[in-house]
Design a protein around this motif. Structure first.
Motif, PDB file in Angstrom:
ATOM      1  N   ARG A  14       0.756  -1.161  -0.061  1.00 20.73           N
ATOM      2  CA  ARG A  14       0.082   0.128   0.131  1.00 20.73           C
ATOM      3  C   ARG A  14       0.844   1.256  -0.067  1.00 20.73           C
ATOM      4  O   ARG A  14       1.806   1.356   0.853  1.00 20.73           O
ATOM      5  CB  ARG A  14      -0.813  -0.010   1.086  1.00 20.73           C
ATOM      6  CG  ARG A  14      -1.955  -1.385   1.217  1.00 20.73           C
ATOM      7  CD  ARG A  14      -2.722  -1.348   2.395  1.00 20.73           C
ATOM      8  NE  ARG A  14      -2.209  -1.620   3.582  1.00 20.73           N
ATOM      9  CZ  ARG A  14      -1.761  -2.495   4.211  1.00 20.73           C
ATOM     10  NH1 ARG A  14      -2.148  -3.797   3.480  1.00 20.73           N
ATOM     11  NH2 ARG A  14      -1.293  -2.880   5.363  1.00 20.73           N
ATOM     12  N   GLY A  15       0.644   2.118  -0.864  1.00 20.93           N
ATOM     13  CA  GLY A  15       1.447   3.348  -1.024  1.00 20.93           C
ATOM     14  C   GLY A  15       2.102   3.352  -2.175  1.00 20.93           C
ATOM     15  O   GLY A  15       2.047   2.410  -2.744  1.00 20.93           O
ATOM     16  N   PRO A  16       2.653   4.580  -2.786  1.00 25.20           N
ATOM     17  CA  PRO A  16       3.447   4.682  -4.153  1.00 25.20           C
ATOM     18  C   PRO A  16       4.510   3.768  -3.699  1.00 25.20           C
ATOM     19  O   PRO A  16       5.242   3.596  -3.174  1.00 25.20           O
ATOM     20  CB  PRO A  16       3.776   6.220  -3.909  1.00 25.20           C
ATOM     21  CG  PRO A  16       3.605   6.544  -2.767  1.00 25.20           C
ATOM     22  CD  PRO A  16       2.453   5.769  -1.862  1.00 25.20           C
ATOM     23  N   GLN A  17       4.812   3.161  -5.194  1.00 23.48           N
ATOM     24  CA  GLN A  17       6.099   2.125  -5.155  1.00 23.48           C
ATOM     25  C   GLN A  17       6.914   2.633  -6.680  1.00 23.48           C
ATOM     26  O   GLN A  17       6.163   3.282  -7.394  1.00 23.48           O
ATOM     27  CB  GLN A  17       5.612   0.824  -5.524  1.00 23.48           C
ATOM     28  CG  GLN A  17       4.587   0.359  -4.705  1.00 23.48           C
ATOM     29  CD  GLN A  17       5.054  -0.212  -2.940  1.00 23.48           C
ATOM     30  OE1 GLN A  17       6.431  -0.120  -3.082  1.00 23.48           O
ATOM     31  NE2 GLN A  17       4.370   0.271  -2.103  1.00 23.48           N
ATOM     32  N   GLY A  18       8.154   2.404  -6.444  1.00 26.48           N
ATOM     33  CA  GLY A  18       9.016   3.038  -7.450  1.00 26.48           C
ATOM     34  C   GLY A  18      10.492   2.809  -7.272  1.00 26.48           C
ATOM     35  O   GLY A  18      11.293   2.300  -8.109  1.00 26.48           O
ATOM     36  N   THR A  19      11.008   2.645  -6.138  1.00 32.65           N
ATOM     37  CA  THR A  19      12.261   2.734  -5.819  1.00 32.65           C
ATOM     38  C   THR A  19      12.707   1.203  -5.452  1.00 32.65           C
ATOM     39  O   THR A  19      13.947   0.799  -5.221  1.00 32.65           O
ATOM     40  CB  THR A  19      12.789   3.612  -4.559  1.00 32.65           C
ATOM     41  OG1 THR A  19      12.135   3.093  -3.297  1.00 32.65           O
ATOM     42  CG2 THR A  19      12.477   4.898  -4.620  1.00 32.65           C
ATOM     43  N   LEU A  20      11.748   0.263  -5.296  1.00 29.19           N
ATOM     44  CA  LEU A  20      11.969  -1.144  -5.209  1.00 29.19           C
ATOM     45  C   LEU A  20      11.207  -1.931  -6.206  1.00 29.19           C
ATOM     46  O   LEU A  20      11.534  -3.336  -6.309  1.00 29.19           O
ATOM     47  CB  LEU A  20      11.632  -1.543  -3.541  1.00 29.19           C
ATOM     48  CG  LEU A  20      12.167  -1.126  -2.607  1.00 29.19           C
ATOM     49  CD1 LEU A  20      11.494  -1.346  -1.293  1.00 29.19           C
ATOM     50  CD2 LEU A  20      13.662  -1.861  -2.910  1.00 29.19           C
ATOM     51  N   TYR A  21      10.514  -1.391  -6.854  1.00 27.69           N
ATOM     52  CA  TYR A  21       9.849  -2.338  -8.039  1.00 27.69           C
ATOM     53  C   TYR A  21      10.129  -1.583  -9.393  1.00 27.69           C
ATOM     54  O   TYR A  21      10.513  -0.489  -9.589  1.00 27.69           O
ATOM     55  CB  TYR A  21       8.381  -1.922  -8.105  1.00 27.69           C
ATOM     56  CG  TYR A  21       7.526  -3.019  -7.052  1.00 27.69           C
ATOM     57  CD1 TYR A  21       6.940  -4.202  -7.624  1.00 27.69           C
ATOM     58  CD2 TYR A  21       8.073  -3.162  -5.564  1.00 27.69           C
ATOM     59  CE1 TYR A  21       6.494  -5.156  -6.550  1.00 27.69           C
ATOM     60  CE2 TYR A  21       7.515  -4.032  -4.867  1.00 27.69           C
ATOM     61  CZ  TYR A  21       6.575  -4.868  -5.309  1.00 27.69           C
ATOM     62  OH  TYR A  21       6.085  -6.048  -4.405  1.00 27.69           O
TER      63      TYR A  21
ATOM     64  N   THR B 289      16.643   5.226   5.712  1.00 28.34           N
ATOM     65  CA  THR B 289      16.412   4.789   4.428  1.00 28.34           C
ATOM     66  C   THR B 289      16.480   6.025   3.395  1.00 28.34           C
ATOM     67  O   THR B 289      15.603   7.007   3.488  1.00 28.34           O
ATOM     68  CB  THR B 289      14.972   4.160   4.131  1.00 28.34           C
ATOM     69  OG1 THR B 289      15.086   2.907   4.918  1.00 28.34           O
ATOM     70  CG2 THR B 289      14.752   3.641   2.737  1.00 28.34           C
ATOM     71  N   LEU B 290      17.279   5.813   2.303  1.00 22.81           N
ATOM     72  CA  LEU B 290      17.366   6.828   1.290  1.00 22.81           C
ATOM     73  C   LEU B 290      17.300   6.087   0.071  1.00 22.81           C
ATOM     74  O   LEU B 290      17.900   5.216  -0.410  1.00 22.81           O
ATOM     75  CB  LEU B 290      18.585   7.707   1.416  1.00 22.81           C
ATOM     76  CG  LEU B 290      18.875   8.462   2.547  1.00 22.81           C
ATOM     77  CD1 LEU B 290      20.355   9.164   2.575  1.00 22.81           C
ATOM     78  CD2 LEU B 290      17.846   9.634   2.718  1.00 22.81           C
ATOM     79  N   ALA B 291      16.071   6.983  -0.739  1.00 22.06           N
ATOM     80  CA  ALA B 291      15.837   6.076  -2.216  1.00 22.06           C
ATOM     81  C   ALA B 291      15.440   7.150  -3.061  1.00 22.06           C
ATOM     82  O   ALA B 291      14.987   8.097  -2.697  1.00 22.06           O
ATOM     83  CB  ALA B 291      15.036   4.921  -2.108  1.00 22.06           C
ATOM     84  N   ALA B 292      15.578   6.713  -4.655  1.00 22.61           N
ATOM     85  CA  ALA B 292      15.127   7.629  -5.295  1.00 22.61           C
ATOM     86  C   ALA B 292      15.106   7.149  -6.775  1.00 22.61           C
ATOM     87  O   ALA B 292      15.777   6.014  -7.121  1.00 22.61           O
ATOM     88  CB  ALA B 292      16.154   8.895  -5.633  1.00 22.61           C
ATOM     89  N   ARG B 293      13.706   7.547  -7.554  1.00 22.62           N
ATOM     90  CA  ARG B 293      13.640   7.006  -8.861  1.00 22.62           C
ATOM     91  C   ARG B 293      13.700   7.986  -9.800  1.00 22.62           C
ATOM     92  O   ARG B 293      13.172   8.998  -9.815  1.00 22.62           O
ATOM     93  CB  ARG B 293      12.448   6.159  -8.794  1.00 22.62           C
ATOM     94  CG  ARG B 293      12.192   5.466  -9.970  1.00 22.62           C
ATOM     95  CD  ARG B 293      10.722   4.901 -10.174  1.00 22.62           C
ATOM     96  NE  ARG B 293      10.209   4.423 -11.413  1.00 22.62           N
ATOM     97  CZ  ARG B 293      10.250   3.285 -11.813  1.00 22.62           C
ATOM     98  NH1 ARG B 293      10.929   2.236 -10.984  1.00 22.62           N
ATOM     99  NH2 ARG B 293      10.045   2.757 -13.022  1.00 22.62           N
TER     100      ARG B 293
ATOM    101  N   VAL C 133      11.463  12.522 -10.923  1.00 20.22           N
ATOM    102  CA  VAL C 133      12.336  11.918  -9.959  1.00 20.22           C
ATOM    103  C   VAL C 133      11.269  11.739  -8.772  1.00 20.22           C
ATOM    104  O   VAL C 133      10.817  12.995  -8.220  1.00 20.22           O
ATOM    105  CB  VAL C 133      13.459  12.982  -9.681  1.00 20.22           C
ATOM    106  CG1 VAL C 133      14.217  12.247  -8.336  1.00 20.22           C
ATOM    107  CG2 VAL C 133      14.328  13.389 -10.856  1.00 20.22           C
ATOM    108  N   SER C 134      11.165  10.503  -8.210  1.00 23.70           N
ATOM    109  CA  SER C 134      10.431  10.240  -7.001  1.00 23.70           C
ATOM    110  C   SER C 134      11.563   9.742  -6.063  1.00 23.70           C
ATOM    111  O   SER C 134      11.909   8.744  -6.154  1.00 23.70           O
ATOM    112  CB  SER C 134       9.716   9.043  -7.539  1.00 23.70           C
ATOM    113  OG  SER C 134       8.797   9.409  -8.676  1.00 23.70           O
ATOM    114  N   PRO C 135      11.496  10.600  -5.119  1.00 27.62           N
ATOM    115  CA  PRO C 135      12.441  10.135  -3.825  1.00 27.62           C
ATOM    116  C   PRO C 135      11.856   9.615  -2.625  1.00 27.62           C
ATOM    117  O   PRO C 135      10.456   9.696  -2.475  1.00 27.62           O
ATOM    118  CB  PRO C 135      12.705  11.662  -3.300  1.00 27.62           C
ATOM    119  CG  PRO C 135      11.799  12.577  -3.693  1.00 27.62           C
ATOM    120  CD  PRO C 135      11.025  11.836  -5.005  1.00 27.62           C
ATOM    121  N   LYS C 136      12.391   9.012  -1.795  1.00 27.34           N
ATOM    122  CA  LYS C 136      11.858   8.444  -0.375  1.00 27.34           C
ATOM    123  C   LYS C 136      12.741   8.362   0.494  1.00 27.34           C
ATOM    124  O   LYS C 136      14.117   8.364   0.410  1.00 27.34           O
ATOM    125  CB  LYS C 136      11.529   6.964  -0.757  1.00 27.34           C
ATOM    126  CG  LYS C 136      10.999   6.355   0.547  1.00 27.34           C
ATOM    127  CD  LYS C 136      10.674   4.884   0.219  1.00 27.34           C
ATOM    128  CE  LYS C 136      10.099   4.246   1.699  1.00 27.34           C
ATOM    129  NZ  LYS C 136       9.669   2.915   1.485  1.00 27.34           N
TER     130      LYS C 136
END
Length: 792
Positions: A152-159, A466-470, A523-526
């Motif tokens: 649940r929630g936006p996905q992008g840095t792991l998928y 956790t630091l992530a970006a797409r 660019v989608s960060p987390k």
């Protein structure tokens, strides 16, 4: 041993993503009851294994519900949409196209406003880590499913593919080193009959193994019609696996599948009909003056439709190939995916043998995807990271044949000139304008590139960052040809369009054609923190962004309606808690979230430059909203033999703005007070399972569950005649099952009942005021099933 209970997790570390979400190489997630002599029954740890790593889902930080194989088998879920009975804040609607095999899912209020190929799903579907561009034919039928994860929630840095609302990931069972046979026969209500099975066998010891799963299902429909009844099943399919393991350094997993389906569309009901509207009036006056159409259904289980054109046909085939290299300190994976879908979905909506309203959609799609993943540990194992590259190419075509007031053009064209309207206009002059036998042929090519990085750094033994970006670059090209079928005239008048992304409309044969082309980058960060309070309690907080790329208007009825909407953006703030209590006899997880949802895509009225300030109904970024919610999930063992699982989801979704033009006054209007569609405020479920073990070794298992869904609006247009009709009251459905297993566990006999309270409530629908119709779909009636199963 008692059966596996429902597994819940509200977070996910990087290694879980690498193992399960990305590669599909999930070995197992096996929450079970550990029962040892002289000890109390406890909930085992929920483990996810990838090669030489194990992760406990109670130490992860993404909201996800994981449903294991044993639960899926015991609950006997008939289709993918049944998942909403077990997952908080997940809601399905019957596909607006009328197809029972079309998945339209909504998670936390985010979904898909149209089934056309010009609209991307808000909830992504993955099979063994491969994104499915179209959710037609998504199913749970095959017997080789190991686990289903609902994130649940936006996905992008792991998928691999960006999804704005969430993801449903189906993980299949890898062939093992031992012979495994599982056969099942079942029969039930409405002449239901089904045979399914799974076979796994080693070909070369510890090196090469294979498996195959198959199903063949048929049943009669539950809505009586003139001709075949609607609501039945007629599908068959299979999936085959080949796994090669070259020692500890490399393995290769190939999966191929195919589905063949020939059945009636999901039953619908003409809930309301207004004969005074334009098209009903002309149809009844000039086409069927002695036998006017149409009469709403008085019984939702009976229809007056001559059911020879309501079809839900599907041919789907696909493949995935995952290669994994285990290097000294790194892991490299290649995930290749392919899918071909051919779907014909026909929908009669008029509850009448007359040809008043019929819609046929023929969708053909072909997609190819390639993903590369590199992951590892660094800085004395304090840094857990993964980097990915992703490519997707989809060629999708959709032909729509729409008939409204069939025969009206021919009837008006044959009238003499002295038959006129009250204002003196000959009716035959209106024939072409009133021809609504529309044919659209749309071809959309999509190309998507992405690169992403996701890292978890252990600041201390208890605190992790956790630091992530797409980065995503997506391009869409659309080609549309359209024509009025009866009059053989253009739907769109040749001329310039209002949107610079689209070409001028040009005449082509009797119809017209135009093209659109647009690219978007994002660019989608987390960022997130997770903290282990103690061995049994973990808290986390995160902020992440997701986006859905822009969309074209797939069915303009005038040149000035050709339009392109910009991408949607969602920013999600989440606070979660994972806990286990009473010596692992109770697992309680929860989260609260706030979503800032911007630039939502809708079909709305806008001023048109080509009409000198007139109005056009276009796809545009009309809405922005705030979505607040909470989720609680529980698994408990209150006493030996009894397992309880439950979940609660709550959503408060409100539009901050919803900008449109009032068609009556031509002035701007704010429609932010309208309700959120497809989003019940409250959902909850409770499942109880009790196991009896007899002295001879045999066992008896009793399962019962109840699921409640609050009020749902299937339209948010309060000005529409159909608005109130498309409002479903809150309702609860009950299911139960009884399963007897022999002492050697080879034979199993089961009885299941679904919707035991025979609750009949709206689960989808649509309305068009000018057509005078409001069409709805209801839950299926009470049904019973009996099955016998053999395992070796």
């Amino acid at each position: 041993m008692p059966a596996t209970p429902l597994v819940h997790s509200s977070s996910q570390r990087l290694s879980l993503a690498v193992a399960a979400a990305l590669s599909g190489l999930l070995a197992t997630a096996t929450p079970a009851l550990a029962q040892q002599k002289g000890q109390a029954t406890v909930l085992e740890e929920v483990l996810v294994t990838a090669q030489r790593r194990e992760q406990n889902l109670q130490r992860t930080s993404v909201s996800v519900t994981a449903l294991g194989r044993q639960l899926l088998e015991d609950a006997d879920l008939p289709e993918l949409t049944s998942l909403e009975n077990l997952v908080p804040n997940l809601n399905f609607r019957i596909g607006s196209d009328g197809g029972n095999s079309t998945m339209q899912a909504f998670i936390r209020g985010v979904g898909q406003f149209d089934f056309a190929v010009t609209t991307d799903p808000g909830v992504g579907m993955y099979i063994d880590g491969v994104f499915q561009s179209r959710t037609i034919g998504a199913n749970l039928e095959f017997a080789d499913i190991e686990q289903v994860q609902v994130l649940r929630g936006p996905q992008g840095t792991l998928y691999g593919k960006n999804t704005i609302g969430g993801a449903i990931n189906i993980v299949t069972r890898r062939p093992g080193d031992e012979f495994d046979l599982d056969l099942k026969l079942s029969a039930g209500s409405y002449q239901h009959r089904e045979v399914s099975g799974y076979l796994s066998l080693p070909l070369i010891e510890n090196t090469l193994s294979a498996s195959v799963a198959f199903i063949d299902r048929e049943s009669d429909g539950w809505q009586e019609r003139r001709g075949p009844d609607a609501g039945g099943d007629d599908m068959s399919g299979g999936r085959a696996h080949l796994l090669w393991r070259a020692g500890d350094s490399f393995d290769s997993h190939l999966v191929v599948d195919a589905v063949h389906q020939r059945q009636e569309a999901y039953p619908q009901v003409l809930a309301a009909f207004n004969p005074a509207q334009t098209f009903p009036f002309f149809f009844n006056t000039f086409v069927t003056p002695g036998d006017p159409c149409c009469t709403p259904n008085t019984d939702i289980d009976k229809s007056n439709v001559l059911n020879d054109r309501d079809v839900d046909d599907l041919d789907s085939r696909g493949a995935s190939w995952t290669n994994t290299w285990h290097l000294e300190s790194l892991q490299l994976q290649s995930i290749t995916g392919y899918r071909k879908i051919e779907s014909d979905i026909g929908r009669e909506t008029d509850n009448d043998p007359a040809d008043y309203n019929y819609n046929l959609n023929v969708i053909d799609t072909e997609q190819f995807s390639q993903e590369f993943l590199l992951s590892g540990l660094a800085m004395n194992d304090r840094l857990d990271w993964v980097a990915g590259l992703y490519y997707l190419s989809e060629d999708a075509s959709q032909t729509t044949n729409l008939t409204v007031a069939g025969g009206l053009f021919e009837a008006l064209s044959s009238l003499p000139l002295d038959v006129t309207t009250p204002t003196g206009i000959p009716y035959r002059f209106l024939a072409t304008a009133l021809d609504l036998s529309y044919d659209y042929n749309r071809v959309q090519d999509t190309t998507s590139y992405a690169a992403y990085f996701h890292a978890i750094y252990s600041l201390t033994e208890q605190l992790r960052l956790t630091l992530a970006a797409r980065y995503t670059d997506e391009k869409k090209e659309l080609d549309v040809y359209s024509v009025k079928r009866a009059s053989q005239t253009p739907i769109l008048a040749p001329g310039p369009t209002d949107d610079g992304a689209c070409s001028d409309v040009v005449a082509e044969g009797p119809g017209s054609r135009y093209q659109c082309e647009q690219s978007w980058t994002e660019v989608s960060p987390k960022i997130g923190l997770e903290y282990d309070i103690n061995d049994d309690l973990m808290a986390y907080v995160s902020v992440s962004q997701g986006f859905r790329s822009g969309a074209f208007n797939g069915r303009p009825t005038a040149t000035n309606q050709i339009s392109v909407a910009d991408p949607e953006i969602i920013t999600s703030y989440e606070l979660g808690l994972k806990s286990q209590w009473l010596a692992r006899r109770l697992i309680l997880n929860g989260s609260v979230f706030f979503n800032d949802y911007e630039d939502q895509q809708f079909l709305v009225n806008r001023s048109s430059a080509s009409l000198d300030g007139g109005l056009a109904l276009i796809v545009d970024n009309a809405g922005s909203s705030s979505i607040t919610g909470a989720e609680i999930e529980l698994s408990a063992l209150p006493t030996e033999g009894l397992t309880l699982t439950a979940s609660l989801g709550w959503i408060d979704a409100e539009f901050d703005t919803f900008d449109s033009i009032d068609p009556a006054t031509g002035l701007p209007q704010d429609l932010s007070g309208r309700p959120f569609a497809d989003t019940p405020e409250l959902t909850w479920n409770l499942m109880a399972q009790y196991d009896w073990f007899f002295s001879g070794g045999s066992s008896l298992k009793l399962l019962a569950d109840v699921y409640y869904k609050d009020d749902v609006y299937y339209s948010n247009d309060e000005a529409s005649e159909s608005f109130d009709t498309l409002h479903a009251d809150g309702f609860a459905t009950w299911n139960a099952g009884l399963i007897y297993s022999t002492s050697d566990n080879r034979w199993q006999f089961a009885l299941h009942g679904r919707n035991l309270g025979d609750e009949r409530e709206i689960v989808g629908g649509f309305g068009v005021d000018a057509f005078g119709i409001t069409n709805v779909a209801y839950t299926a009636p009470r049904r019973y099933y009996a099955s016998v199963r053999y395992q070796l």
